[in-house]
Enzyme design. Structure first.
Site, mmCIF file in Angstrom:
data_model
loop_
_atom_site.group_PDB
_atom_site.id
_atom_site.type_symbol
_atom_site.label_atom_id
_atom_site.label_comp_id
_atom_site.label_asym_id
_atom_site.label_seq_id
_atom_site.Cartn_x
_atom_site.Cartn_y
_atom_site.Cartn_z
ATOM 1 N N CYS A 56 -10.309 2.364 -5.185
ATOM 2 C CA CYS A 56 -10.304 2.532 -3.731
ATOM 3 C C CYS A 56 -10.994 3.832 -3.330
ATOM 4 O O CYS A 56 -12.057 3.807 -2.730
ATOM 5 C CB CYS A 56 -8.879 2.492 -3.199
ATOM 6 N N ASP A 73 -13.094 2.334 4.413
ATOM 7 C CA ASP A 73 -11.920 2.289 5.291
ATOM 8 C C ASP A 73 -12.309 1.764 6.666
ATOM 9 O O ASP A 73 -11.440 1.508 7.500
ATOM 10 C CB ASP A 73 -11.314 3.692 5.442
ATOM 11 N N ASN A 130 -7.896 10.327 -2.726
ATOM 12 C CA ASN A 130 -8.266 10.712 -1.363
ATOM 13 C C ASN A 130 -8.677 12.167 -1.169
ATOM 14 O O ASN A 130 -8.468 12.737 -0.096
ATOM 15 C CB ASN A 130 -7.113 10.375 -0.413
ATOM 16 N N ASP A 139 0.832 -1.211 0.000
ATOM 17 C CA ASP A 139 0.000 0.000 0.000
ATOM 18 C C ASP A 139 0.864 1.256 0.000
ATOM 19 O O ASP A 139 2.055 1.224 -0.333
ATOM 20 C CB ASP A 139 -0.978 -0.051 1.200
ATOM 21 N N ASP A 140 0.294 2.345 0.397
ATOM 22 C CA ASP A 140 0.914 3.670 0.389
ATOM 23 C C ASP A 140 2.278 3.677 1.104
ATOM 24 O O ASP A 140 2.492 2.913 2.047
ATOM 25 C CB ASP A 140 -0.046 4.611 1.141
ATOM 26 N N LYS A 143 -3.958 -1.140 -6.843
ATOM 27 C CA LYS A 143 -4.984 -0.498 -6.011
ATOM 28 C C LYS A 143 -4.955 0.991 -6.322
ATOM 29 O O LYS A 143 -3.949 1.656 -6.067
ATOM 30 C CB LYS A 143 -4.683 -0.750 -4.529
ATOM 31 N N TRP A 144 -6.023 1.503 -6.900
ATOM 32 C CA TRP A 144 -6.068 2.883 -7.398
ATOM 33 C C TRP A 144 -6.837 3.734 -6.394
ATOM 34 O O TRP A 144 -8.059 3.677 -6.321
ATOM 35 C CB TRP A 144 -6.758 2.886 -8.758
ATOM 36 N N ASP A 145 -6.096 4.543 -5.657
ATOM 37 C CA ASP A 145 -6.708 5.337 -4.590
ATOM 38 C C ASP A 145 -6.999 6.758 -5.086
ATOM 39 O O ASP A 145 -6.492 7.194 -6.133
ATOM 40 C CB ASP A 145 -5.728 5.381 -3.399
ATOM 41 N N ARG A 197 -6.551 16.256 3.087
ATOM 42 C CA ARG A 197 -5.496 15.264 3.356
ATOM 43 C C ARG A 197 -4.145 15.739 2.814
ATOM 44 O O ARG A 197 -3.416 14.981 2.190
ATOM 45 C CB ARG A 197 -5.862 13.902 2.784
#
Ligand code: DGJ
Length: 682
Positions: free
Chosen positions: A466, A488, A420, A301-302, A416-418, A382
């Site tokens: 995501c 989440d 935010n 992940d990130d 995984k395409w986020d 964010r």
């Protein structure tokens, strides 16, 4: 005109002489109506009246799909509107969209441009729809519509499904029931701003006007140009809500969801297990644990990128998609090789639409950022800003972020395409002054173009939408994405509600549901590992913890549960989902899945409050074959104590469905799963 939208009528004799429900099939502004309109145009001479008339139509039939295009034309101006209907017979679904052609001499502007406007006549209407916010998405709300307009909409531009979802179920003549009554359900296939307006008028008719939200989105069409709306997906059921859900799931898996006919692998995602704090050794030890459990894809992940501005927190690095040398000096390939040596595939997180002001990209391309201009402050969310996907150069950049990763590391199997943040700094340095109002739409179209290119170039890479969890749960993104991160919020109790709402419209195969640590990181609630697995197994199972956080006993349980999920996964992912007891009602929830051939099924039951001493969970199953006899066996147990007074007993489909069975669950946060298999011994 609209005569009937409901149960199919084979013998239409007499219908032609009846007064219509609505005069127009695509109501336009300026022709006398005071109600919601689907179309509002300012013509090339500045006038605003539009009267659409039937011009011609085309129809073609291709096995299951009947396509109809109704060509309409304005009475006076060279404005043509085509209504497209794609009817899927087996799934009982109609997709509707509209193309608006400007053949007038000069530019026109569109201020309303719905995908569809459908109308009904009933005594009353009950609307079910889904609302929420970050970490509490897809809450179900059911209400009676009163005269006036109820609208479900978003103006947020990105992560558009986090607060409301562009979908609904409308029950005619009474409160919606799961298994009886007339229900119309629908969802807009669009990842941008949407508006679904439900108007009940003075004649007690209901009209649903659905499409892109025209808010701040006047759209100009030069002479010769056309505008195509997104698809509105509609279904009808006269067997209540559950059938409407199954129709949508069937349709999605066959015609909309990317690779809807392929089983989904079990992933372990590093986020809640490591957050930004990892190095190669930590990840490798997580991979060891994941492999031991039987996980199939390890997703990093990130936090893996950025050097000048390392991504060690959410405040820097977005935009700089180079591997962080300090954390991962041997690069991604080293991790990919290690994952593969453990018999798993490798996946990676990206958030390519976004940028931190603290990034090399922001220094290099400040003009690529969506901004209000005139030196107005850039509003952060964010700590990040949004790239301007209306700009083809930015589209190329975003495409290249993923393309370069996949070219350099062809073994990456999952992305995984986020995303935010929302689009609040409304303004584009790319669009002309006049076309600033195109931004919301061009952003979404730009995103679609990028995803389309990636889908074509990487047909077998799995993509997850995501968007902070729950932010891109729509049929538009599902064309390019195999699944979505539903929320989440990974607390299994909360997930009972989130998954309940989500799966009203969207299929469980696409619903990523992960087992995380207890106490839960978002809610601090403690739950057993079994309860966490039992909830996550109702969707696309994944794990999101550091395996070393599990003790030996828990690890053994996880291993067994994963092996079990591999066995039952085809039933969950390809079967039909029946909702038996709503988590909103009495502190119990229950669902069952039935394989298409009805030879195997699963019953999943949950108790989430404390119950009276003799109160038991009593469920009547659905969808089984009444002529078959089934073996009912409790599975995924964490103790020898059965939650049913028998196991491995033979029970007829009729008894299971018409009489029902008791499940012994009384305490809060308890659950039980049963496998129901056709027995040949009858
Ligand atoms: C939001 C996502 O929903 C999480 O799963 C995680 O990927 C974080 N972003 C990472 O920043």
């Amino acid at each position: 005109m609209q005569s009937h939208y409901g149960k199919s009528i084979k013998n239409t004799q007499g219908l032609e002489n009846m007064s219509v429900i609505f005069n127009e099939i695509y109501p336009s502004f300026g022709n006398g109506t005071n109600d919601e309109v689907a179309l509002m145009v300012t013509h090339d001479d500045g006038t605003m009246a539009t009267d659409l008339f039937y011009h011609s139509h085309q129809q073609k039939e291709d096995k299951n799909i009947q396509t109809t295009i109704i060509h309409l034309k304005d009475e006076k101006k060279e404005l043509y509107v085509d209504l497209h209907f794609k009817a899927y017979a087996n799934e009982n679904v109609i997709e509707q969209f509209t193309t608006i052609h400007n053949k007038e001499k000069k530019e026109i502007s569109l201020s309303q441009y719905a995908s569809s406007a459908i109308g009904f006549k009933a005594t009353n209407y009950y609307l079910s729809h889904f609302y929420g916010s970050h970490s509490k998405e897809m809450m179900l709300s059911e209400e009676r519509l009163t005269n006036g307009i109820k609208s479900i909409e978003t103006k947020r531009g990105v992560r558009t499904t986090e607060y409301e979802n562009p979908s609904f179920m409308l029950s005619l003549d009474g409160v919606a029931q799961e298994n009886s009554g007339e229900v119309i359900a629908g969802a807009l296939a669009w990842s941008g701003n949407f508006r679904l307006a439900f108007q009940v008028d003075d004649k007690a008719r209901c009209q649903i006007t659905a499409g892109i939200n025209p808010f701040a989105s006047n759209y100009y069409l030069a002479s010769g140009e056309q505008f195509e709306t997104p698809r509105m997906v509609l279904t009808y059921s006269n067997e209540g809500k559950n059938r409407a859900s199954i129709n949508l799931h069937n349709w999605a898996k066959k015609y909309n969801l990317r690779a809807g006919n392929e089983l989904r692998p079990i992933v372990l995602n590093s986020w809640e297990g490591a957050y930004f704090k990892f190095d190669a050794d930590k990840l490798k030890s997580m991979m060891d644990g994941a492999a031991e459990m039987g996980v199939e894809v390890f997703v990093l992940d990130d936090g893996w990128f950025g050097n000048k501005y390392p991504r060690n927190r959410a405040n820097a690095g977005l935009g700089d998609w180079q591997v962080n040398q300090k954390k991962l000096p041997k690069g991604l390939e080293d991790l990919i090789d290690y994952t593969e040596s453990k018999g798993m595939r490798f996946g990676i997180w990206v958030e390519p639409e976004m940028i931190n002001p603290k990034s090399e990209l922001a220094e290099k391309h400040p003009d690529w950022i969506i901004q209000r201009q005139n030196d107005r402050q850039k509003l952060l969310e964010r700590n990040q800003l949004l790239l301007d996907l209306s700009n083809p150069k930015v589209q190329d950049f975003v495409f290249n972020v993923v393309d370069n990763l996949l070219k350099k590391h062809p073994k990456i199997a999952y992305v995984k395409w986020d995303a935010n943040r929302h689009l609040q700094n409304f303004g584009s340095t790319y669009l002309s002054a006049k076309k600033q109002s195109h931004l919301f739409i061009e952003y979404t179209l730009g995103l679609e173009k990028v995803l389309e290119r990636l889908t074509i170039k990487y047909p077998s890479t799995i993509f997850q939408a995501c968007a902070s969890g729950g932010g891109r749960v729509d049929f538009g993104s599902m064309k390019h994405m195999h699944e979505f991160w539903a929320s989440d919020d990974t607390d299994p109790y909360e997930r009972l509600f989130i998954q309940w709402g989500t799966n009203h419209i969207y299929p469980p195969i696409a619903t990523a549901a992960h087992v995380t640590k207890s106490p839960n990181h978002q809610t601090k609630r403690e739950t057993s590992l079994k309860f966490r697995f039992d909830v996550a197994m109702a969707g696309r199972l994944g794990i999101e913890l550091s395996p070393d956080a599990l003790d030996k006993k828990e690890l053994e349980f996880a291993k067994k549960a994963i092996t079990l999920y591999k066995d039952i996964r085809p039933i969950v992912q390809f079967g039909d989902l029946y909702r038996l007891l709503s988590p909103y009602d009495d502190g119990f929830a229950a669902i069952n899945y039935v394989a298409k051939n009805k030879k195997s099924a699963l019953l999943m039951v949950y108790s989430h409050t404390h119950h009276r001493r003799y109160e038991r969970n009593f469920v009547k199953l659905q969808g089984l074959d009444p002529t078959l006899v089934y073996k009912v066996e409790e599975i995924n147990m964490d103790s020898k104590k059965l939650h049913i007074s028998f196991s491995n007993q033979l029970i007829s489909g009729e008894v299971l469905m018409n009489r029902g069975i008791w499940i012994n669950l009384r305490k809060p946060l308890q659950s039980a799963i049963f496998k129901i298999t056709e027995s040949n011994q009858n």
